[in-house]
Enzyme design. Structure first.
Site, PDB file in Angstrom:
ATOM      1  N   GLY A  53       4.543   5.324  20.546  1.00  0.00           N
ATOM      2  CA  GLY A  53       5.698   6.208  20.696  1.00  0.00           C
ATOM      3  C   GLY A  53       6.858   5.534  21.388  1.00  0.00           C
ATOM      4  N   TYR A  95       2.450   1.633  24.029  1.00  0.00           N
ATOM      5  CA  TYR A  95       2.205   2.880  23.305  1.00  0.00           C
ATOM      6  C   TYR A  95       3.153   2.966  22.120  1.00  0.00           C
ATOM      7  CZ  TYR A  95       1.922   7.881  22.314  1.00  0.00           C
ATOM      8  OH  TYR A  95       1.781   9.098  21.696  1.00  0.00           O
ATOM      9  N   TYR A  99      -2.525 -16.304  13.279  1.00  0.00           N
ATOM     10  CA  TYR A  99      -1.581 -15.185  13.344  1.00  0.00           C
ATOM     11  C   TYR A  99      -0.399 -15.544  14.241  1.00  0.00           C
ATOM     12  CZ  TYR A  99       0.408 -10.693  14.700  1.00  0.00           C
ATOM     13  OH  TYR A  99       1.271  -9.667  14.968  1.00  0.00           O
ATOM     14  N   ASP A 132       5.804  -6.405  -2.885  1.00  0.00           N
ATOM     15  CA  ASP A 132       5.250  -7.549  -2.166  1.00  0.00           C
ATOM     16  C   ASP A 132       6.379  -8.349  -1.539  1.00  0.00           C
ATOM     17  OD1 ASP A 132       3.975  -9.906  -1.339  1.00  0.00           O
ATOM     18  OD2 ASP A 132       2.571  -9.866  -3.020  1.00  0.00           O
ATOM     19  N   GLN A 146       0.831  -1.201   0.000  1.00  0.00           N
ATOM     20  CA  GLN A 146       0.000   0.000   0.000  1.00  0.00           C
ATOM     21  C   GLN A 146       0.869   1.256   0.000  1.00  0.00           C
ATOM     22  OE1 GLN A 146      -3.280  -0.301  -0.253  1.00  0.00           O
ATOM     23  NE2 GLN A 146      -3.154  -2.537  -0.071  1.00  0.00           N
ATOM     24  N   SER A 193       1.999   5.048   1.172  1.00  0.00           N
ATOM     25  CA  SER A 193       2.080   5.646   2.497  1.00  0.00           C
ATOM     26  C   SER A 193       1.320   6.962   2.525  1.00  0.00           C
ATOM     27  CB  SER A 193       3.542   5.897   2.876  1.00  0.00           C
ATOM     28  OG  SER A 193       3.640   6.672   4.054  1.00  0.00           O
ATOM     29  N   HIS A 194       0.549   7.190   3.597  1.00  0.00           N
ATOM     30  CA  HIS A 194      -0.184   8.442   3.737  1.00  0.00           C
ATOM     31  C   HIS A 194       0.751   9.637   3.884  1.00  0.00           C
ATOM     32  CE1 HIS A 194      -4.233   6.833   4.001  1.00  0.00           C
ATOM     33  NE2 HIS A 194      -3.834   5.934   4.889  1.00  0.00           N
TER      34      HIS A 194
END
Length: 331
Positions: free
Chosen positions: A201, A199, A133, A48, A35, A37-38
């Protein structure tokens, strides 16, 4: 140092790129992902991890490879996709690294390799994954173990994070925080089960620490921000941050699971992916507490406490308006 990331268009990868790009004189980043990247499309190549030819080409010149690409949702179909991507992708990556003379890899595994309701497992706890998974992540680790036996000069670092949350993430923790903050929260069970969290971060800060400091050998780290909260404590913290009273109605476990099975049947009949399922109810009620002594005694200091991470997420998502609607979907 050239950092080649595979699968970094998502939630964690985006935050990691953002952190490393703060020091452009030290790191050069590239990203290969299915995909775009934003935020970092200028360094992203559509690719892939299952394609040997493409990985051979795209990893050329890298010093460190960070493998994030994975099938991770609960409802991936067919289930063979977990193994094609999570295990097959590992095999392709290692061969491409060998071809290009790259000897350092950081792999994102998961605490899912331990299975459910284990008693505070550390990195030496036997693997006992309960879903595809977790099984595929463990099989990918086994590929790495075997590879290291014949490549002892390589530096292989594995991070097994617990559920990761943070700003812009749309996964189970976000859904939970949204339900709690709405005041329409239904607690399944007594709420005494502990929930390990991480988190984002802090996760990316630890990856940066590994790049700079853990440069030899084969190393495995659980990543969890401590101390763990149980569900009752989590509700109380959300209430405190948002400064609102949040009632929590308790339902017995058997009733919650019955409802989950009903949603499973509905999803099968309609062909739609629903936010409630028996697997998610089971995971919600499970104790997910893991030992993180190794990561927190290796010299790394997390930049945020768990409560600070939760507060930053709650304020970003539910208090202050955002200038865009960019989000990342995960579990």
């Amino acid at each position: 140092m050239k950092i080649a990331m595979i699968g970094a268009s998502g939630f964690v990868g985006t935050r990691l790129i953002n952190l490393l790009k703060e020091e452009p004189a030290k790191y050069t980043c590239s990203n290969i992902d299915l995909q775009p990247s934003h935020f970092f499309n200028e360094i992203t190549t559509i690719g892939d991890v299952r394609s040997q030819e493409q990985m051979d080409r795209e990893l050329k010149g890298a010093d460190v490879v960070i493998l994030l690409a994975a099938q991770h949702r609960d409802d991936v179909s067919p289930v063979s996709l977990y193994y094609d991507t999570n295990v097959g992708g590992m095999e392709v990556t290692l061969k491409a690294m060998e071809k290009n003379g790259i000897h350092r890899i950081i792999f994102f595994s998961s605490v899912a390799v331990y299975g459910l309701n284990k008693k505070n497992p550390d990195e030496n706890h036997p693997a006992d994954p309960f879903n595809h998974y977790g099984k595929s992540k463990w099989q990918a680790e086994e590929v790495l173990q075997k590879w290291y036996e014949s490549h002892p000069d390589w530096n292989i670092n594995i991070i097994r994070p617990t559920v990761i949350f943070g700003e812009r993430n749309r996964g189970n923790v976000y859904n939970l925080l949204k339900q709690i903050s709405s005041g329409k929260f239904l607690m399944v069970g007594k709420g005494e089960n502990k929930k390990s969290m991480a988190y984002v971060g802090n996760i990316v800060a630890f990856v940066k620490y590994m790049i700079d400091n853990i440069t030899e050998g084969y190393n495995v780290f659980n990543y969890i921000d401590k101390p763990d909260n149980n569900m009752n404590q989590l509700v109380a913290h959300v209430s405190k941050v948002l400064n609102k009273h949040i009632p929590a109605t308790h339902f017995p476990y058997w009733l919650g699971m019955t409802g989950g099975y009903c949603f499973d049947l509905l999803a099968k009949i309609t062909g739609k992916k629903l936010t409630v399922s028996s697997v998610r109810v089971k995971k919600f009620c499970a104790t997910t507490e893991f030992d993180a002594t190794k990561v927190h005694t290796c010299g790394f200091k997390a930049p945020y406490t768990l409560d600070e991470g939760l507060a930053r997420t709650l304020e970003f998502e539910f208090v202050h308006p955002r200038p865009d609607d960019i989000t990342f979907k995960s579990e």
